[in-house]
Structure formats: C-alpha cells, structure tokens
Design a protein around this motif. Sequence first.
Motif, PDB file in Angstrom:
ATOM      1  N   LEU A  47       1.036   5.009   1.006  1.00 25.20           N
ATOM      2  CA  LEU A  47       0.295   5.919   1.879  1.00 25.20           C
ATOM      3  C   LEU A  47      -0.163   7.128   1.073  1.00 25.20           C
ATOM      4  O   LEU A  47       0.524   7.565   0.157  1.00 25.20           O
ATOM      5  CB  LEU A  47       1.187   6.376   3.031  1.00 25.20           C
ATOM      6  CG  LEU A  47       1.505   5.305   4.072  1.00 25.20           C
ATOM      7  CD1 LEU A  47       2.589   5.777   5.014  1.00 25.20           C
ATOM      8  CD2 LEU A  47       0.258   4.915   4.841  1.00 25.20           C
ATOM      9  N   VAL A  97       6.978  12.728  -3.885  1.00 21.29           N
ATOM     10  CA  VAL A  97       6.893  13.044  -2.457  1.00 21.29           C
ATOM     11  C   VAL A  97       5.424  13.031  -2.036  1.00 21.29           C
ATOM     12  O   VAL A  97       4.553  13.542  -2.748  1.00 21.29           O
ATOM     13  CB  VAL A  97       7.527  14.436  -2.197  1.00 21.29           C
ATOM     14  CG1 VAL A  97       7.214  14.930  -0.792  1.00 21.29           C
ATOM     15  CG2 VAL A  97       9.046  14.388  -2.431  1.00 21.29           C
ATOM     16  N   ILE A  98       5.149  12.430  -0.883  1.00 27.48           N
ATOM     17  CA  ILE A  98       3.797  12.467  -0.302  1.00 27.48           C
ATOM     18  C   ILE A  98       3.785  13.643   0.668  1.00 27.48           C
ATOM     19  O   ILE A  98       4.569  13.655   1.638  1.00 27.48           O
ATOM     20  CB  ILE A  98       3.466  11.156   0.442  1.00 27.48           C
ATOM     21  CG1 ILE A  98       3.534   9.963  -0.513  1.00 27.48           C
ATOM     22  CG2 ILE A  98       2.098  11.244   1.122  1.00 27.48           C
ATOM     23  CD1 ILE A  98       3.429   8.601   0.162  1.00 27.48           C
ATOM     24  N   VAL A 133      11.772  11.742  -0.597  1.00 25.79           N
ATOM     25  CA  VAL A 133      12.258  11.055  -1.802  1.00 25.79           C
ATOM     26  C   VAL A 133      11.238  11.281  -2.922  1.00 25.79           C
ATOM     27  O   VAL A 133      10.043  10.986  -2.747  1.00 25.79           O
ATOM     28  CB  VAL A 133      12.463   9.545  -1.521  1.00 25.79           C
ATOM     29  CG1 VAL A 133      12.792   8.785  -2.799  1.00 25.79           C
ATOM     30  CG2 VAL A 133      13.568   9.343  -0.485  1.00 25.79           C
ATOM     31  N   ALA A 183      12.040   6.938   2.305  1.00 25.48           N
ATOM     32  CA  ALA A 183      11.143   5.938   1.691  1.00 25.48           C
ATOM     33  C   ALA A 183      10.888   6.246   0.233  1.00 25.48           C
ATOM     34  O   ALA A 183      10.659   7.399  -0.139  1.00 25.48           O
ATOM     35  CB  ALA A 183       9.802   5.935   2.440  1.00 25.48           C
ATOM     36  N   ASP A 184      10.932   5.188  -0.592  1.00 23.71           N
ATOM     37  CA  ASP A 184      10.420   5.337  -1.957  1.00 23.71           C
ATOM     38  C   ASP A 184       9.112   4.543  -2.039  1.00 23.71           C
ATOM     39  O   ASP A 184       8.487   4.264  -1.016  1.00 23.71           O
ATOM     40  CB  ASP A 184      11.468   4.925  -3.008  1.00 23.71           C
ATOM     41  CG  ASP A 184      11.827   3.442  -2.942  1.00 23.71           C
ATOM     42  OD1 ASP A 184      11.112   2.667  -2.249  1.00 23.71           O
ATOM     43  OD2 ASP A 184      12.826   3.049  -3.586  1.00 23.71           O
ATOM     44  N   ASP A 185       8.690   4.161  -3.230  1.00 19.54           N
ATOM     45  CA  ASP A 185       7.397   3.480  -3.353  1.00 19.54           C
ATOM     46  C   ASP A 185       7.440   2.019  -2.887  1.00 19.54           C
ATOM     47  O   ASP A 185       6.404   1.407  -2.664  1.00 19.54           O
ATOM     48  CB  ASP A 185       6.923   3.512  -4.809  1.00 19.54           C
ATOM     49  CG  ASP A 185       6.630   4.931  -5.262  1.00 19.54           C
ATOM     50  OD1 ASP A 185       6.442   5.804  -4.388  1.00 19.54           O
ATOM     51  OD2 ASP A 185       6.611   5.174  -6.485  1.00 19.54           O
ATOM     52  N   ASN A 240      10.901  -0.940   7.269  1.00 20.01           N
ATOM     53  CA  ASN A 240       9.594  -0.629   7.865  1.00 20.01           C
ATOM     54  C   ASN A 240       8.679  -1.849   7.946  1.00 20.01           C
ATOM     55  O   ASN A 240       7.956  -2.022   8.937  1.00 20.01           O
ATOM     56  CB  ASN A 240       8.929   0.498   7.082  1.00 20.01           C
ATOM     57  CG  ASN A 240       7.527   0.782   7.556  1.00 20.01           C
ATOM     58  OD1 ASN A 240       6.565   0.346   6.938  1.00 20.01           O
ATOM     59  ND2 ASN A 240       7.385   1.466   8.669  1.00 20.01           N
ATOM     60  N   THR A 266       0.837  -1.203   0.000  1.00 20.57           N
ATOM     61  CA  THR A 266       0.000   0.000   0.000  1.00 20.57           C
ATOM     62  C   THR A 266       0.869   1.249   0.000  1.00 20.57           C
ATOM     63  O   THR A 266       1.804   1.366   0.781  1.00 20.57           O
ATOM     64  CB  THR A 266      -0.889   0.028   1.267  1.00 20.57           C
ATOM     65  OG1 THR A 266      -1.561  -1.220   1.338  1.00 20.57           O
ATOM     66  CG2 THR A 266      -1.881   1.163   1.221  1.00 20.57           C
TER      67      THR A 266
HETATM   68  O1  2YJ Z   1       9.391  10.731   0.564  1.00 22.39           O
HETATM   69  C1  2YJ Z   1       8.195  10.665   0.273  1.00 22.39           C
HETATM   70  O2  2YJ Z   1       7.389  11.556   0.587  1.00 22.39           O
HETATM   71  C2  2YJ Z   1       7.708   9.463  -0.472  1.00 22.39           C
HETATM   72  N1  2YJ Z   1       8.704   8.965  -1.370  1.00 22.39           N
HETATM   73  C3  2YJ Z   1       7.238   8.481   0.556  1.00 22.39           C
HETATM   74  C4  2YJ Z   1       6.791   7.169   0.008  1.00 22.39           C
HETATM   75  C5  2YJ Z   1       6.233   6.294   1.093  1.00 22.39           C
HETATM   76  N2  2YJ Z   1       6.256   4.942   0.661  1.00 22.39           N
HETATM   77  C6  2YJ Z   1       5.233   4.126   0.767  1.00 22.39           C
HETATM   78  O3  2YJ Z   1       4.172   4.439   1.252  1.00 22.39           O
HETATM   79  C7  2YJ Z   1       5.519   2.758   0.238  1.00 22.39           C
HETATM   80  N3  2YJ Z   1       4.323   2.019   0.067  1.00 22.39           N
HETATM   81  C8  2YJ Z   1       6.509   2.025   1.071  1.00 22.39           C
HETATM   82  C9  2YJ Z   1       6.033   1.804   2.464  1.00 22.39           C
HETATM   83  C10 2YJ Z   1       6.683   0.633   3.055  1.00 22.39           C
HETATM   84  C11 2YJ Z   1       5.758   0.096   4.082  1.00 22.39           C
HETATM   85  N4  2YJ Z   1       6.246  -1.124   4.609  1.00 22.39           N
END
Ligand code: 2YJ
Length: 269
Positions: free
Chosen positions: A4, A65-66, A59, A109-111, A127, A2
């Motif tokens: 987020l 980026v979220i 990331v 975190a990446d995807d 995680n 999933t």
């Molecule tokens: O840096 C950021 O804002 C984004 N690259 C964050 C991405 C967060 N990644 C996720 O939600 C992935 N599904 C990985 C989550 C691992 C959960 N065990």
Amino acid sequence: MTRLREDDIDTVSEKLYEYNENLRHILGKSLAEIAAYSLGKKPEEFAGKRNVPIGVIPVSCGQGVIGGFAQTVQQIVEFLGFRSFVATQSDVGGLAEAVRRGAQVVFLADDDQFVAIHLAGGKVADNGEATGRGYAAALALMAGGLLGKKVLLIGAGPVGTGAAAFLTQQGAQVSVYDIDLEKSEKLRQTIDGVTVVSNLSVALAECNLVVEATPAVDVIAGKYITVDSMVAAPGIPLGLYSECVEKLSGKLIHDVLEIGVATMLFTVI
Ligand code: 2YJ
C-alpha cells in the motif's frame, strides 16, 4: 503482493461513514455486518467485546512505516465501535508498549504479512485470508446467496484462497483462474469443489459473479460486464478497466483496507 502507498489510504478514515453508507446501499448490509457474516455471525455477537483494548503497532522493517497506515487501521477499528490506539513507538518497542497499555489484540504489518493477534486467545488473522473471506461474504450478500451459482475467482493467492473457502462453503460452483496454473492447481487441491479454468476470456463470458483477487490492472474488460454482473474486487490496484466501473453501476465492491480489517478484527476478538 501489493504494498500500500500513502496515497492509497490517505482518505480512508474521513470517508468511512460514506463508504459504510455505500455498502448499505449496494448490499443492504454494513461493514460490520459483512465481516460478521463472513464468520456466520451477527455484529451484535461482538458487542460485548467493545471494551477489549486493541493496539495498532507501526512496523519499520523492510520498506518502512507507511505514513497513516497504522492510524487508518485504528480508525477502521474505532469506526466499528471498538477501543483502540496506535502505539507511539514502532516495532518491538511498540509491541511492548501496546501490551503495557493493556492491548489484548494487536494489529501489525510488514511488507509481506499483515496480521491481527489475540494475545491471550492465541488467535491469528491473516489479512489475505480475511480479506478474501470478507469479499466473498460481500458477494454472497450482493447476490442474495450463492447456492448453486457459478462464481469465477481470479487469483489463487492468499486472498483468493480465503475467498474460495467461503464461496464453496456457501454452495457456489467456484472456478479459479490464475496466470500461474500451478497456483490454481494448488488451490483446487486445498479446497474441495473448486474447478480450474485456463482460459480467462471464456470463463468471464460464462460467469456473472466474479471475485477479482489479483494485484494486476486491466484484468476484466468492459465487454464482459452484463446487467447481471456483480464483482467483488479485493485486488489492489483495481483489476477492472475503467469502463467496467460505470457499467457495473454500483454492483462493485472495492476498497483498500476496510473489509479486510473488519474481518480480521471479528476473526480474532
Ligand atoms: O507499519 C507500517 O506502516 C508498514 N510496515 C505497513 C506495511 C503494510 N504492508 C503491506 O502493504 C504489505 N503489502 C502487506 C499487506 C498484506 C495484504 N494482504
């Protein structure tokens, strides 16, 4: 796995105090105590590390980026009493910035992966594994120990694997169900003492203690919840029908990041 969304995490920071109080109410233990317990430790053992600088790096690769993700991770770390900052830059520039600003631990975190890394110590926390271990620790605390108790683990991915390792260490009789039987088989081969089940309804009817570690919805129906049920549900979104939440009346642990981040931090620091 999933990904987020912004609206999954937008109230986490402001509700951290309330969430922690709720954990204390349900388990008699705080977020820090759960994370420490998952490592066989007490939070005081980490007190000397509070000044270790921790950098969270946004990331941008993949889906980008979220909004608020890095800030929420930082707020959780801060809530636990540790010094932390979010890098102003993302990606490689952000990593370089974090190191220049003295970070000894970084979160990013990446995807596909979300990790915490202790730069000098060479430790990495994933995680998925940490979340599974943290939730299994929460279930153990909620149940007053797991020795000889039956636990049903739903989901044999990285979160389920982390949970299974902790549950078996605690002496629980662990049955694992995954929609993909091969995954359950692989988990059974990796972790001693795990039994594979192929009929979820039968397993749910026989087990009061459940770890729901799937990315699916509507996995557990209300009819399987009894007065003795306790559910630790790291899966996102929550895999329980809404009637379960009411029936569990508090004996449910579920969040989007808090237990996972706390457990990652204590694993590497
Ligand atoms: O840096 C950021 O804002 C984004 N690259 C964050 C991405 C967060 N990644 C996720 O939600 C992935 N599904 C990985 C989550 C691992 C959960 N065990």
